[in-house]
Design a protein around this motif. Structure first.
Motif, short mmCIF file in Angstrom:
data_model
loop_
_atom_site.label_atom_id
_atom_site.label_comp_id
_atom_site.label_asym_id
_atom_site.label_seq_id
_atom_site.Cartn_x
_atom_site.Cartn_y
_atom_site.Cartn_z
N PHE A 186 0.81 -1.21 0.00
CA PHE A 186 0.00 0.00 0.00
C PHE A 186 0.85 1.27 0.00
CE2 PHE A 186 -2.37 3.37 2.16
CZ PHE A 186 -3.57 3.37 1.46
N VAL A 187 0.44 2.23 -0.85
CA VAL A 187 1.11 3.53 -0.90
C VAL A 187 0.15 4.62 -0.42
CG1 VAL A 187 2.18 5.26 -2.38
CG2 VAL A 187 2.61 2.83 -2.79
N MET A 188 -1.02 4.70 -1.05
CA MET A 188 -2.00 5.72 -0.69
C MET A 188 -3.35 5.37 -1.28
SD MET A 188 -0.74 8.77 -3.28
CE MET A 188 -1.99 9.90 -2.70
N CYS A 189 -4.39 6.04 -0.80
CA CYS A 189 -5.74 5.84 -1.34
C CYS A 189 -6.54 7.10 -1.10
CB CYS A 189 -6.42 4.63 -0.67
SG CYS A 189 -6.84 4.90 1.07
N ASN A 190 -7.71 7.19 -1.74
CA ASN A 190 -8.57 8.34 -1.50
C ASN A 190 -9.52 8.05 -0.35
OD1 ASN A 190 -10.38 6.61 -2.70
ND2 ASN A 190 -11.06 8.05 -4.28
N ASP A 191 -10.27 9.07 0.02
CA ASP A 191 -11.15 8.95 1.19
C ASP A 191 -12.26 7.94 0.94
OD1 ASP A 191 -11.66 9.87 3.86
OD2 ASP A 191 -13.45 10.87 3.09
N GLU A 192 -12.73 7.84 -0.31
CA GLU A 192 -13.79 6.88 -0.63
C GLU A 192 -13.32 5.45 -0.37
OE1 GLU A 192 -16.95 7.44 -1.45
OE2 GLU A 192 -16.51 9.57 -1.12
N TYR A 193 -12.09 5.16 -0.72
CA TYR A 193 -11.54 3.82 -0.48
C TYR A 193 -11.42 3.56 1.02
CZ TYR A 193 -8.64 -0.30 -1.52
OH TYR A 193 -8.16 -1.59 -1.63
N ARG A 194 -10.99 4.58 1.73
CA ARG A 194 -10.81 4.42 3.18
C ARG A 194 -12.15 4.21 3.88
NH1 ARG A 194 -6.28 5.36 5.87
NH2 ARG A 194 -5.38 6.42 4.07
N LYS A 195 -13.19 4.90 3.41
CA LYS A 195 -14.52 4.75 4.01
C LYS A 195 -15.07 3.34 3.82
CE LYS A 195 -16.07 9.55 3.45
NZ LYS A 195 -17.01 10.43 2.68
N SER A 196 -14.61 2.66 2.77
CA SER A 196 -15.13 1.32 2.48
C SER A 196 -14.65 0.27 3.47
CB SER A 196 -14.73 0.91 1.06
OG SER A 196 -13.33 0.71 0.98
N LEU A 197 -13.62 0.62 4.25
CA LEU A 197 -13.09 -0.31 5.26
C LEU A 197 -13.08 0.37 6.63
CD1 LEU A 197 -10.05 -1.75 3.26
CD2 LEU A 197 -12.25 -2.87 3.67
N PRO A 198 -14.25 0.76 7.12
CA PRO A 198 -14.31 1.52 8.38
C PRO A 198 -13.75 0.77 9.58
CG PRO A 198 -16.48 0.72 7.78
CD PRO A 198 -15.60 0.46 6.60
N GLN A 199 -13.88 -0.55 9.58
CA GLN A 199 -13.41 -1.35 10.72
C GLN A 199 -11.93 -1.72 10.60
OE1 GLN A 199 -15.54 -1.68 13.19
NE2 GLN A 199 -17.09 -0.66 11.93
N ASP A 200 -11.37 -1.51 9.43
CA ASP A 200 -9.98 -1.92 9.19
C ASP A 200 -9.15 -0.79 8.61
OD1 ASP A 200 -10.14 -5.04 9.61
OD2 ASP A 200 -11.88 -4.49 8.40
N ALA A 201 -9.50 0.44 8.91
CA ALA A 201 -8.78 1.58 8.36
C ALA A 201 -7.31 1.57 8.76
CB ALA A 201 -9.43 2.88 8.82
N ASP A 202 -6.97 0.88 9.87
CA ASP A 202 -5.59 0.86 10.33
C ASP A 202 -4.67 0.08 9.41
OD1 ASP A 202 -7.11 -1.38 11.18
OD2 ASP A 202 -5.53 -1.94 12.60
#
Length: 286
Positions: A186-202
């Motif tokens: 992993f390098v980076m992602c947008n906020d939409e991608y991050r929202k898709s994994l709310p329980q595993d954002a870490d």
């Protein structure tokens, strides 16, 4: 009448000669040791300029410089401390850091120093130094090296600017986007991608293997619950990373996704995931 000889006593001459010779050997040996110590200390760093200072931190010796430092002649260095060199303006934090390091009389390594040149450009240096002490343990100065890292710093700053531009571009896209490096980390992602994994954002941290992220996707997107189901879904997600053609995947709660993986020029991966559930319901082709 007592006769007095004008010839020197041979025993005294021999003793004096022996003492003088021992002293000469001691002096020459110490000089040689100092030369060896000097070049051993200098060899610890690949530098653009080597230097020595006295107990007052004034420069007493300097080599001919390399690179951008070539414009600073040795004559301008001798007799002044590093923070007194007439070459650009020394940043306040660099001034404080330099004085502090020299006053400790302890070794220091790669202390950052920034000078602003007349043309407005910053010169980024790194200084390393080793304290010198005489035979009685008294501090007599420093021996060290200066390296010009301006190109390295500017390259890093430029890379950071490009990364920020890319990030801003990602944030302006409504689809879920993630960027992986050539090792599928992993390098980076947008906020939409991050929202898709709310329980595993870490797990969305630089350097995280895609397999770790794919495991979270298997649960969050596709509703995998049991170990066997998770492992099966995980294998499909990972194996499809090198699939150039886009594919559709059914998710939980009637969700459908269009997934695309593009290879970047440096061998990395650009992953784009689009929610196509509404298109599926209306019969619109993807």
């Amino acid at each position: 009448m007592i006769a007095v000889s004008s010839e020197p006593d041979s025993a005294n001459v021999e003793a004096n000669s022996g003492a003088d010779l021992e002293e000469l050997v001691r002096i020459r040996t110490r000089e040689l040791e100092q030369k060896v110590e000097r070049f051993q200390d200098f060899s610890v760093a690949q530098a653009d300029r080597l230097w020595e200072t006295d107990s007052e931190h004034n420069i007493t010796f300097a080599t001919e410089p390399q690179g951008r430092l070539a414009s600073v002649q040795i004559s301008k260095l001798l007799g002044v401390p590093h923070w007194g060199i007439p070459f650009g303006n020394l940043a306040p934090n660099s001034l404080a850091a330099l004085k502090n390091k020299f006053e400790t009389q302890k070794p220091f390594r790669r202390v950052p120093v920034v000078r602003t040149l007349p043309n407005g450009r910053n010169l980024h240096l790194r200084l390393s130094g080793v304290p010198k002490f005489d035979e009685e343990g008294l501090f007599i100065g420093y021996r060290g090296a200066s390296s010009d890292e301006t190109e390295i710093v500017e390259s890093r700053n430029e890379a950071e600017k490009l990364k920020n531009l890319l990030f801003d571009a990602f944030e302006g896209i409504p689809e879920e986007i993630a960027l992986l490096d050539s090792e599928a980390k992993f390098v980076m992602c947008n906020d939409e991608y991050r929202k898709s994994l709310p329980q595993d954002a870490d797990v969305l941290q630089p350097g995280t293997p895609y397999e770790t992220i794919a495991r979270a996707i298997a649960v969050a997107y596709y509703g995998a619950e049991h170990d066997g189901e998770i492992e099966n879904q995980l294998a499909q997600i990972v194996n499809r990373l090198d699939q150039s053609a886009p594919y559709e995947a059914a998710g939980r709660d009637g969700k459908w996704y269009l997934v695309r993986h593009h290879r970047t020029r440096d061998g990395g991966y650009l992953t784009i995931r689009t929610d196509i559930a509404e298109r599926k319901q209306t019969g619109v082709r993807t």
